[in-house]
Design a protein around this motif. Structure first.
Motif, PDB file in Angstrom:
ATOM      1  N   LEU A 169      40.309  50.557  39.325  1.00 48.64           N
ATOM      2  CA  LEU A 169      40.103  49.538  38.291  1.00 48.64           C
ATOM      3  C   LEU A 169      38.622  49.161  38.196  1.00 48.64           C
ATOM      4  CD1 LEU A 169      41.532  47.637  36.254  1.00 48.64           C
ATOM      5  CD2 LEU A 169      41.673  45.950  38.091  1.00 48.64           C
ATOM      6  N   THR A 170      37.972  49.034  39.348  1.00 50.57           N
ATOM      7  CA  THR A 170      36.542  48.703  39.358  1.00 50.57           C
ATOM      8  C   THR A 170      35.714  49.767  38.641  1.00 50.57           C
ATOM      9  OG1 THR A 170      36.830  47.548  41.469  1.00 50.57           O
ATOM     10  CG2 THR A 170      34.584  48.161  40.851  1.00 50.57           C
ATOM     11  N   GLN A 171      36.030  51.029  38.898  1.00 50.59           N
ATOM     12  CA  GLN A 171      35.318  52.134  38.248  1.00 50.59           C
ATOM     13  C   GLN A 171      35.518  52.124  36.739  1.00 50.59           C
ATOM     14  OE1 GLN A 171      36.702  55.680  40.199  1.00 50.59           O
ATOM     15  NE2 GLN A 171      35.823  55.117  42.187  1.00 50.59           N
ATOM     16  N   LYS A 172      36.746  51.786  36.296  1.00 47.63           N
ATOM     17  CA  LYS A 172      37.037  51.810  34.857  1.00 47.63           C
ATOM     18  C   LYS A 172      36.331  50.673  34.122  1.00 47.63           C
ATOM     19  CE  LYS A 172      41.238  52.790  33.517  1.00 47.63           C
ATOM     20  NZ  LYS A 172      41.042  54.086  32.867  1.00 47.63           N
ATOM     21  N   TRP A 173      36.160  49.513  34.823  1.00 48.75           N
ATOM     22  CA  TRP A 173      35.565  48.348  34.177  1.00 48.75           C
ATOM     23  C   TRP A 173      34.041  48.281  34.350  1.00 48.75           C
ATOM     24  CZ3 TRP A 173      38.802  43.233  34.814  1.00 48.75           C
ATOM     25  CH2 TRP A 173      40.047  43.408  34.198  1.00 48.75           C
ATOM     26  N   ARG A 174      33.490  49.085  35.250  1.00 48.98           N
ATOM     27  CA  ARG A 174      32.104  48.899  35.691  1.00 48.98           C
ATOM     28  C   ARG A 174      31.102  48.871  34.538  1.00 48.98           C
ATOM     29  NH1 ARG A 174      31.010  52.529  40.505  1.00 48.98           N
ATOM     30  NH2 ARG A 174      32.177  50.846  41.513  1.00 48.98           N
ATOM     31  N   ASN A 175      31.299  49.703  33.532  1.00 48.43           N
ATOM     32  CA  ASN A 175      30.346  49.790  32.430  1.00 48.43           C
ATOM     33  C   ASN A 175      30.583  48.731  31.352  1.00 48.43           C
ATOM     34  OD1 ASN A 175      29.106  52.031  33.620  1.00 48.43           O
ATOM     35  ND2 ASN A 175      30.581  53.434  32.665  1.00 48.43           N
ATOM     36  N   GLU A 176      31.626  47.941  31.501  1.00 49.84           N
ATOM     37  CA  GLU A 176      31.978  46.961  30.465  1.00 49.84           C
ATOM     38  C   GLU A 176      31.801  45.519  30.934  1.00 49.84           C
ATOM     39  OE1 GLU A 176      35.661  48.202  28.246  1.00 49.84           O
ATOM     40  OE2 GLU A 176      35.758  49.660  29.878  1.00 49.84           O
ATOM     41  N   VAL A 177      32.247  45.213  32.141  1.00 50.67           N
ATOM     42  CA  VAL A 177      32.125  43.853  32.670  1.00 50.67           C
ATOM     43  C   VAL A 177      31.773  43.918  34.152  1.00 50.67           C
ATOM     44  CG1 VAL A 177      33.802  42.852  31.057  1.00 50.67           C
ATOM     45  CG2 VAL A 177      34.589  43.721  33.260  1.00 50.67           C
ATOM     46  N   GLN A 178      31.242  42.800  34.647  1.00 51.06           N
ATOM     47  CA  GLN A 178      31.015  42.672  36.084  1.00 51.06           C
ATOM     48  C   GLN A 178      32.348  42.363  36.753  1.00 51.06           C
ATOM     49  OE1 GLN A 178      27.728  39.603  35.698  1.00 51.06           O
ATOM     50  NE2 GLN A 178      26.957  40.775  37.444  1.00 51.06           N
ATOM     51  N   VAL A 179      32.737  43.166  37.715  1.00 54.76           N
ATOM     52  CA  VAL A 179      34.024  42.951  38.377  1.00 54.76           C
ATOM     53  C   VAL A 179      33.859  43.067  39.879  1.00 54.76           C
ATOM     54  CG1 VAL A 179      34.675  45.388  38.099  1.00 54.76           C
ATOM     55  CG2 VAL A 179      36.449  43.653  38.496  1.00 54.76           C
ATOM     56  N   GLU A 180      34.509  42.169  40.571  1.00 51.28           N
ATOM     57  CA  GLU A 180      34.519  42.181  42.034  1.00 51.28           C
ATOM     58  C   GLU A 180      35.979  42.123  42.472  1.00 51.28           C
ATOM     59  OE1 GLU A 180      33.666  39.040  45.657  1.00 51.28           O
ATOM     60  OE2 GLU A 180      32.457  38.896  43.826  1.00 51.28           O
ATOM     61  N   THR A 181      36.374  43.015  43.353  1.00 52.45           N
ATOM     62  CA  THR A 181      37.760  43.032  43.839  1.00 52.45           C
ATOM     63  C   THR A 181      37.790  42.687  45.313  1.00 52.45           C
ATOM     64  OG1 THR A 181      37.695  45.395  44.337  1.00 52.45           O
ATOM     65  CG2 THR A 181      38.468  44.762  42.145  1.00 52.45           C
ATOM     66  N   GLN A 182      38.852  41.979  45.691  1.00 47.43           N
ATOM     67  CA  GLN A 182      38.997  41.580  47.084  1.00 47.43           C
ATOM     68  C   GLN A 182      40.468  41.620  47.456  1.00 47.43           C
ATOM     69  OE1 GLN A 182      37.611  37.628  47.928  1.00 47.43           O
ATOM     70  NE2 GLN A 182      37.863  37.829  50.155  1.00 47.43           N
ATOM     71  N   LEU A 183      40.782  42.229  48.580  1.00 53.62           N
ATOM     72  CA  LEU A 183      42.150  42.261  49.084  1.00 53.62           C
ATOM     73  C   LEU A 183      42.215  41.432  50.365  1.00 53.62           C
ATOM     74  CD1 LEU A 183      44.587  45.254  49.153  1.00 53.62           C
ATOM     75  CD2 LEU A 183      44.414  43.749  51.139  1.00 53.62           C
ATOM     76  N   VAL A 184      43.108  40.447  50.368  1.00 51.23           N
ATOM     77  CA  VAL A 184      43.242  39.541  51.514  1.00 51.23           C
ATOM     78  C   VAL A 184      44.668  39.651  52.053  1.00 51.23           C
ATOM     79  CG1 VAL A 184      43.193  37.138  52.276  1.00 51.23           C
ATOM     80  CG2 VAL A 184      41.527  37.951  50.610  1.00 51.23           C
ATOM     81  N   VAL A 185      44.791  39.761  53.357  1.00 50.78           N
ATOM     82  CA  VAL A 185      46.107  39.758  54.009  1.00 50.78           C
ATOM     83  C   VAL A 185      46.309  38.377  54.622  1.00 50.78           C
ATOM     84  CG1 VAL A 185      47.576  40.819  55.751  1.00 50.78           C
ATOM     85  CG2 VAL A 185      45.947  42.218  54.478  1.00 50.78           C
ATOM     86  N   ASP A 186      47.277  37.633  54.074  1.00 46.62           N
ATOM     87  CA  ASP A 186      47.486  36.251  54.506  1.00 46.62           C
ATOM     88  C   ASP A 186      48.932  35.872  54.255  1.00 46.62           C
ATOM     89  OD1 ASP A 186      47.355  33.553  55.140  1.00 46.62           O
ATOM     90  OD2 ASP A 186      45.432  33.247  54.155  1.00 46.62           O
ATOM     91  N   SER A 187      49.526  35.163  55.200  1.00 47.05           N
ATOM     92  CA  SER A 187      50.911  34.720  55.042  1.00 47.05           C
ATOM     93  C   SER A 187      51.017  33.501  54.133  1.00 47.05           C
ATOM     94  CB  SER A 187      51.528  34.394  56.409  1.00 47.05           C
ATOM     95  OG  SER A 187      50.760  33.409  57.077  1.00 47.05           O
TER      96      SER A 187
END
Length: 688
Positions: A617-635
């Motif tokens: 998703l980051t690669q697809k959006w990179r040229n159009e918008v600024q995007v930052e992705t984060q995956l968090v493991v939390d209960s």
């Protein structure tokens, strides 16, 4: 205390007031201790009953009436919440699992009854207590996005078979117990039950559809029609010699399709969840004899046999079905954990059997222990297992669609590219109108579309009423302001002024007439549900044909530079909010932060898959918008999302799918976030 006890015995309002205090205060306290709220209600009944402070009496007319209504309401809600659509999707497989998860526990329960010297009638009734199940963990699988997994779907569908089957067994056992047994009487009872069931299921279904069609506006009378169906069905069941809870459950099934997921169902479930059903659980606590309970647990073998017999029989039934349909071991465990909790039908049938003299106090106490164990163990296992189930992979190509309406379910007009993209924006509050219209204009401008500001003036019996004239003037002023804002943002605005009896229906109908792709609604928080959204918003969410963006903006839409998109999973259901975030980021040159919060039990392979999708998703959006992705493991996803929201200006959330289990509402993650978040919010709801 003595004065309170004396007064409560003579004044019916006193026990009712005490019950309201208990229902208001006790369940939240127990939920903080990570115990089911209904356990707290049972404990309160024990403490306030004859074994404690003696403030409440199970023999008082007030308790008998309210608890009786609660018992009927409990089974009606159980029938109302059976997902008929899920059942229809996988009917044959649902019936297969329903049969195994009914007959295997039924056999185990009957064996337990015979081992402890109960007669055949009582033993079969104990078996029927094992056969049903309550979908207490449904909100968990819904939040994790695995409802579409076939193993989960057939478990949901099997509920209709197990609940009906166990209630029919109850009806026959009680009928046999009340009279001299003979084949003729049994045949007569079964024939009466068949005719009665058909009359309720088809009669109230037809009558309900006709009444709702003829009175679409009057939600008050629709609510009363549903209650009338419930109590007439319960009365009819008693007239043919079966228990009223059988009629209540059938009534729930009968009006299931009629009320759908609309506002009438919300009102019906709400009344039961906050009042009558909790009173029933308090009354169950009043029945418990503490000395007898301790004595029955000291001879723990019956309790152990019931608890272990239920857990093992449900496991065997799930594993047989898993083997037949070649599901994975995880899917088999999910089926087992979802079918494990014993609350609604089990408690109701146990109480009936106890009052009829078929079941002993030891069985009643053992079933209460069973309820506590399974209502805790089932959801706990589900949360661990469901997080590792296969989730349908998100089709990232879809997010590149030309319009927002093509991603979310909508009408055929959305698919017709010759129709201009239309955003309907209801305006009524001058204090929030500016930001609201700006948001609608930004989205419409990005899609080369238009906005339709709409204002609803409440209809009066006389069209020359002064109140209507003032309402029209206010509406015209709001629409004039909306047009000025649209003009300043260089977007076409086609204002619409309507006179309607119902604000929500006026908005929904106008949106349909205008072939709207999106409705942007304002929201000012003011207490939960209507306390959370307000009746207008909840009604629009349930009746609209297109997506609805419920919006609370604390700053101008044009000033938003950081957007948070929290997700609980990556599936096609995530696409609409991703698309909306991308639109707003493009028009404002804003940054998008996608936060994916996974449960701690999520498998390493699933987390790796999520990371790969986020990178794509980051690669697809990179040229159009600024995007930052984060995956968090939390209960605790709420905590993680609220922490991330502290550094953002706008959070875009999915609409929560409210659902209650056994009539007791289970909090949704989105609902908890909405109550505590401090930044601007858009909650995107899909059409029902």
């Amino acid at each position: 205390m003595t004065l309170l006890v004396t007064t409560s015995a003579t004044e019916p309002l006193v026990p009712f007031a005490i019950l309201l205090v208990v229902i208001f205060a006790i369940p939240p306290l127990f939920e903080r201790l990570r115990l089911p709220g209904l356990v707290g209600l049972l404990a309160a009944g024990v403490i306030l009953g004859s074994n404690g402070f003696q403030v409440l009496s199970k023999d008082s007319e007030t308790m008998k009436l309210l608890s009786g209504i609660g018992l009927v309401y409990l089974m009606f809600v159980a029938g109302l919440e059976v997902d008929l659509e899920q059942f229809r999707k996988t009917r044959n497989r649902s019936l297969t699992f329903g049969w195994f998860t009914f007959i295997v526990p039924m056999i185990f329960g009957t064996i337990v009854g015979r081992l402890f010297n109960f007669d055949w009638n009582a033993s079969i009734l104990i078996g029927s207590l094992f056969a049903s199940h309550t979908l207490l963990a449904y909100p968990i699988v819904s939040r994790l996005g695995v409802v579409s997994n076939e193993a989960v779907t057939i478990t949901i569908g099997a509920t209709i078979f197990t609940d009906i089957g166990s209630l029919l067994v109850l009806a026959v056992c009680v009928g046999i117990h009340q009279g001299d047994f003979s084949v003729w009487k049994l045949g007569t009872l079964l024939l009466s039950l068949t005719i009665y069931s058909a009359a309720v299921l088809f009669g109230f279904d037809y009558a309900g559809k006709e009444y709702f069609r003829r009175s679409p506006e009057n939600e008050g009378n629709q609510f009363l029609f549903v209650l009338l169906a419930v109590f007439l069905s319960a009365l009819g069941a008693q007239l043919i010699g079966v228990e009223k809870i059988v009629g209540a459950f059938l009534a729930g099934l009968a009006v299931n399709d009629v009320v759908g997921d609309g506002p009438v169902k919300e009102k019906v479930v709400f009344v039961g969840s906050v009042l009558f059903i909790p009173i029933f659980f308090v009354d169950m606590g009043l029945i418990v004899d503490v000395k007898g309970f301790i004595a029955s647990l000291s001879s723990i073998w019956l309790t152990l046999a019931i608890v272990l017999g239920l857990i093992s029989s449900k496991f065997i039934a799930a594993w047989i079905t898993k083997t037949i349909f070649r599901y994975t071991p995880l899917e088999g465990l999910a089926m087992w954990s979802l079918s494990l909790p014993q609350v609604a039908a089990t408690l109701a049938a146990t109480l009936v059997g106890y009052r009829e003299g078929l079941l002993t106090e030891g069985v009643l106490n053992s079933v209460i222990v069973l309820m506590i164990v399974t209502s805790t163990l089932g959801p706990l296992i589900t949360s661990r297992v469901a997080a590792r189930l296969k989730v349908p992979q998100v089709e990232l190509e879809a997010e590149e669609s030309e319009t927002l309406g093509e991603i979310s379910p909508s009408d055929s007009a959305s698919a017709d590219l010759s129709v201009r993209f239309t955003v309907v924006v209801p305006v009524a509050n001058p204090q929030t109108e500016n930001y609201l219209v700006q948001m609608a204009a930004l989205i419409a401008r990005h899609e080369n579309g238009r906005i339709v500001p709409i204002s609803i003036a409440k209809a009066h019996a006389h069209m020359d009423a002064p109140e209507l004239g003032k309402a029209l003037q206010r509406s015209e002023k709001c629409l004039e302001t909306a047009e000025q804002i649209a003009q300043s943002m260089e977007i076409t605005a086609e204002s619409l002024l309507r006179i309607d009896d119902n604000f929500a229906h006026g908005i929904s109908r106008a949106s349909r007439e205008e072939n709207a792709n999106l409705i942007v609604l304002g929201w000012s928080p003011g207490g939960i549900k209507a306390r959370l959204f307000g009746s207008v918003i909840s009604n629009v969410l349930s009746s609209a044909h297109c997506p609805v963006a419920v919006t609370r903006l604390l700053i101008s839409a044009t000033e938003i530079k950081h957007i948070l998109v929290p997700l609980y999973n990556l599936s096609n259901e995530s696409l609409p909010i991703l698309r909306l975030a991308k639109i707003l980021a493009e028009v404002n040159q804003a940054q998008v932060q996608i936060l994916l919060v996974c449960d701690r039990s999520t498998s390493v392979a699933q987390i790796s898959s999520y990371r790969s999708q986020l990178e794509l998703l980051t690669q697809k959006w990179r040229n159009e918008v600024q995007v930052e992705t984060q995956l968090v493991v939390d209960s605790d996803p709420v905590k993680s999302i609220l922490k991330a929201a502290q550094n953002t200006e706008l959070a875009i959330l999915r609409s929560p799918r409210q659902r209650s289990a056994a009539g007791l509402v289970i909090s949704d993650v989105t609902t908890q976030i909405l109550q505590r978040i401090t930044c601007s919010v858009i909650m995107l709801g899909e059409p029902q």
